[in-house]
Structure formats: structure tokens, C-alpha cells
Design an enzyme around this catalytic site. Sequence first.
Site, PDB file in Angstrom:
ATOM      1  N   HIS A  27      41.557  47.622  42.772  1.00 31.10           N
ATOM      2  CA  HIS A  27      40.807  46.566  43.487  1.00 31.10           C
ATOM      3  C   HIS A  27      41.212  46.591  44.958  1.00 31.10           C
ATOM      4  O   HIS A  27      42.306  46.150  45.314  1.00 31.10           O
ATOM      5  CB  HIS A  27      41.136  45.196  42.882  1.00 31.10           C
ATOM      6  CG  HIS A  27      40.365  44.063  43.485  1.00 31.10           C
ATOM      7  ND1 HIS A  27      39.778  43.071  42.720  1.00 31.10           N
ATOM      8  CD2 HIS A  27      40.086  43.721  44.775  1.00 31.10           C
ATOM      9  CE1 HIS A  27      39.180  42.193  43.507  1.00 31.10           C
ATOM     10  NE2 HIS A  27      39.356  42.567  44.776  1.00 31.10           N
ATOM     11  N   HIS A  29      39.612  46.221  49.252  1.00 31.96           N
ATOM     12  CA  HIS A  29      38.534  46.033  50.231  1.00 31.96           C
ATOM     13  C   HIS A  29      38.795  46.989  51.387  1.00 31.96           C
ATOM     14  O   HIS A  29      39.753  46.792  52.149  1.00 31.96           O
ATOM     15  CB  HIS A  29      38.529  44.587  50.744  1.00 31.96           C
ATOM     16  CG  HIS A  29      38.255  43.602  49.661  1.00 31.96           C
ATOM     17  ND1 HIS A  29      36.986  43.143  49.351  1.00 31.96           N
ATOM     18  CD2 HIS A  29      39.086  43.006  48.761  1.00 31.96           C
ATOM     19  CE1 HIS A  29      37.056  42.311  48.330  1.00 31.96           C
ATOM     20  NE2 HIS A  29      38.311  42.215  47.953  1.00 31.96           N
ATOM     21  N   LYS A 113      30.579  44.348  40.263  1.00 31.42           N
ATOM     22  CA  LYS A 113      31.433  43.227  40.666  1.00 31.42           C
ATOM     23  C   LYS A 113      30.611  41.950  40.623  1.00 31.42           C
ATOM     24  O   LYS A 113      29.519  41.878  41.198  1.00 31.42           O
ATOM     25  CB  LYS A 113      31.964  43.466  42.081  1.00 31.42           C
ATOM     26  CG  LYS A 113      32.852  42.342  42.611  1.00 31.42           C
ATOM     27  CD  LYS A 113      34.188  42.266  41.879  1.00 31.42           C
ATOM     28  CE  LYS A 113      34.967  41.017  42.223  1.00 31.42           C
ATOM     29  NZ  LYS A 113      35.758  41.093  43.417  1.00 31.42           N
ATOM     30  N   HIS A 150      35.230  37.979  39.763  1.00 33.58           N
ATOM     31  CA  HIS A 150      35.985  37.041  40.597  1.00 33.58           C
ATOM     32  C   HIS A 150      35.903  35.719  39.841  1.00 33.58           C
ATOM     33  O   HIS A 150      34.897  35.017  39.896  1.00 33.58           O
ATOM     34  CB  HIS A 150      35.379  36.931  42.002  1.00 33.58           C
ATOM     35  CG  HIS A 150      36.177  36.019  42.890  1.00 33.58           C
ATOM     36  ND1 HIS A 150      36.911  36.464  43.959  1.00 33.58           N
ATOM     37  CD2 HIS A 150      36.394  34.676  42.818  1.00 33.58           C
ATOM     38  CE1 HIS A 150      37.543  35.448  44.526  1.00 33.58           C
ATOM     39  NE2 HIS A 150      37.237  34.348  43.852  1.00 33.58           N
ATOM     40  N   HIS A 188      42.329  39.900  40.115  1.00 33.77           N
ATOM     41  CA  HIS A 188      43.379  39.111  40.772  1.00 33.77           C
ATOM     42  C   HIS A 188      43.698  37.811  40.031  1.00 33.77           C
ATOM     43  O   HIS A 188      43.554  36.715  40.560  1.00 33.77           O
ATOM     44  CB  HIS A 188      43.044  38.815  42.238  1.00 33.77           C
ATOM     45  CG  HIS A 188      41.595  38.523  42.525  1.00 33.77           C
ATOM     46  ND1 HIS A 188      40.895  37.527  41.909  1.00 33.77           N
ATOM     47  CD2 HIS A 188      40.726  39.117  43.373  1.00 33.77           C
ATOM     48  CE1 HIS A 188      39.658  37.513  42.363  1.00 33.77           C
ATOM     49  NE2 HIS A 188      39.523  38.477  43.253  1.00 33.77           N
ATOM     50  N   ASP A 261      43.947  44.025  45.890  1.00 36.65           N
ATOM     51  CA  ASP A 261      43.059  43.094  46.611  1.00 36.65           C
ATOM     52  C   ASP A 261      43.395  43.073  48.101  1.00 36.65           C
ATOM     53  O   ASP A 261      43.244  42.036  48.758  1.00 36.65           O
ATOM     54  CB  ASP A 261      43.103  41.688  46.020  1.00 36.65           C
ATOM     55  CG  ASP A 261      41.896  40.856  46.471  1.00 36.65           C
ATOM     56  OD1 ASP A 261      40.903  41.435  46.942  1.00 36.65           O
ATOM     57  OD2 ASP A 261      41.963  39.614  46.361  1.00 36.65           O
TER      58      ASP A 261
END
Length: 361
Positions: A27, A29, A113, A150, A188, A261
Site C-alpha cells: 500500500h 501513494h 481500491k 479504506h 491500514h 501507506d
Amino acid sequence: MNTEKMFGQLGASAVTTLTIRRPDDWHVHLRDGDMMKAVLPFTTSQFARAVVMPNLTPPITTVAAARAYRDRILAARPEGSDFTPLMTCYLTEETSADEVETGFQEGVWVACKLYPVGATTNSSHGVTDLARIGPVLERMERIGMPVLIHGEATDPAVDIFDRESFFIENSLQRLIKRHQGLKIVLEHVTTVEGVAIVRENATRMAATITPHHLVLNRTSLFQGGLRPNFYCLPVAKREHHRQALRRAAVSGEPCFFLGTDSAPHLREAKQAECCSAGIFCGPTALQTYAQVFDEEDSLCRLESFASCNGPSFYGLPVNHDTITLHRRRDLSDRSLQVGRSEVAKFRGGEWLAWSIGEVSE
Ligand code: DOR
Ligand code: ZN
């Protein structure tokens, strides 16, 4: 590399060097443009592969956009890097099951996602009602494609520290029952309740655990003043939740694996009237995980968490190269220059107990 056996003989405190299979980040970004070019080397230097989040503006919702984004990442890799980005599809209420299946069968993306609308950064195209994406989830269930969730309720009336447990109780439980074969990752995870639901459904469910949620609790956000660089979503919870996450991470159970994350934001976005959510933990991620496993006397299980459980859930081979970590104090620098601004590094300015050494074939 039989680390369990090695520690059995030596005792963990005697270990000063740890060589494990090369880990992956399930995971991350990476953003785009200059930011992507600046942050990517921190991921490629530690991880062989990473699941790349699709919450760009505009979000990655089509196979064509995912291919193009993947090409930009591949082109930005440091010289000699064989890093593999694993792409994801951003689910909206308009996403078609055929598009999702095409991208999966063609090997463009590995998962979808799911952002509840308004849950976090760039989630305004997310989903208002899980029932609306029922047909897409059914197709994913049929083709064995995981949904990465999420897991936070977005009703502003729900207390921010209860958003994960509220989502589990009021949305996730139902989704799990409705789609009995769907592979799910609770991304997360931050709560006792999150850890519990993953364990209950461990045959087809897993959770990623970030380095920051293993070392911060909600009090850390206010230590000596308000700490914007510790603000992320889901927000860190009470200490007993952090302890549950640490136990889950070091347990060796296949349903828990590494997902940083890492989510960079420029200083102006963090030090603003309304601070963006996200912690740039990429540069110190593996060092932090190693420290936590060391503190928990569980270094022998770091390899399962970082390098084996993720591939096994996704049905991918484990990496064959290795990375070596040293119990050697290392001063982490504070920030990364991006254009004329900078991004604060998680644990920047701290002496870290573990440092990263060589990657070997
Ligand atoms: O803190 C976060 N930052 N949580 C997320 O879910 C998104 C991420 C981001 O993109 O900045
Ligand atoms: Zn994220």
C-alpha cells in the site's frame, strides 16, 4: 535464511545483522509528476514491488489510465532498478465490471481500491453506498480479484476515532456476508475491532499495517503541541489499539502484512489552516518495522510480515533477492526537497536503531 531457526539458537538480542527476503509494500501513494520522481527512490530502494494507490486527480479509473500511470512510474525508476509497480483501479459508482475484469485479466491492475466518498485525500469520486457497487464486487469475487478497503465511516456525526469500528459494524460485516468468496484487504488497520474481523475471516481476508500506526497513538498527535506530520487517516487510536496492532504484526499470522501507506504532502499542505492527511513514512519504513519487531522480540517473524504473507494473499511468488538490515544507529534526515518546497519525512531528525544495508541477488 531460516530466521526462526537462527534466532532459536542465538537469541534475538545477539542479532546485529538481519538478512530477509526482499520485502514488498502492499500500500503506497507514489503520486505523479515531480513528487513521484522525488519519492519513488525511497520505495524502490527497499521494496521489490508495491501496490500503488489510484487516488490521483483525476483518479485512475480506467485500464488505459492505469497503463499510462504504470509507464510513468517505470520510466521514473532509478537507473538499474527492477522495481515492479502493481496498479489498482479506483472504484466509483460508475465503474463497469467489464473494465475491472479486462484490466485484471490483462495484468494491468491487481486489485480495486474502495474509498467511501469523502473518507480521505482525493476520495470525492468514491462510493456513497456499497450496494451500488454490488455487481462489480460480484464480478471481482468470481474472478478472484481483491478489493482493498479504506475502512472508515464518513458520516460527520461519527466520532473520528470511531470511524473504523463503526464502518466494520455497519458496512463491512454486511459486505463480507453478501460476498462470501470476495478477497478483502482492510487497509491500514488501526483498531482492535479491525484486527478481530480480519482474523475471523482470515481464509480470504487480510490487513495491511503501517509503520506509523505501530509507533504512534492518538496522544502522539498532541505531544508538546499539535503535530501535523503525525496526522493521517485513519487517525492513530488509543494505546490499547496500537498494542493490538503490534501483536498482530509480529504474530506471523498470514493475514497481516506490510503496507506503509506512505503518503507525501508538501509542507504547505501540512502546515495549513486545514492540514492534509498523510504521513511520508517511505524513507524510514523498513527501519521502523525492524525496530518494532526487535522491541517485541520477534525479529524472526519480520520476514513473514514483510516478504511472505503479502505475496501469498495476492497469489504472487515471493522475491528471491534479499535485503540486509543492521542494528546500527543511523540519523534520518528531516525532509525531502520537491521543487521549491519539501516533504517532511516520518521520524526525520531521529536516530533510528536499525539501518538498511545491501540488496543482494
Ligand atoms: O492519511 C492518508 N493519506 N490516508 C489516506 O487514506 C490517503 C492518504 C493520501 O493520499 O494522502
Ligand atoms: Zn493510503
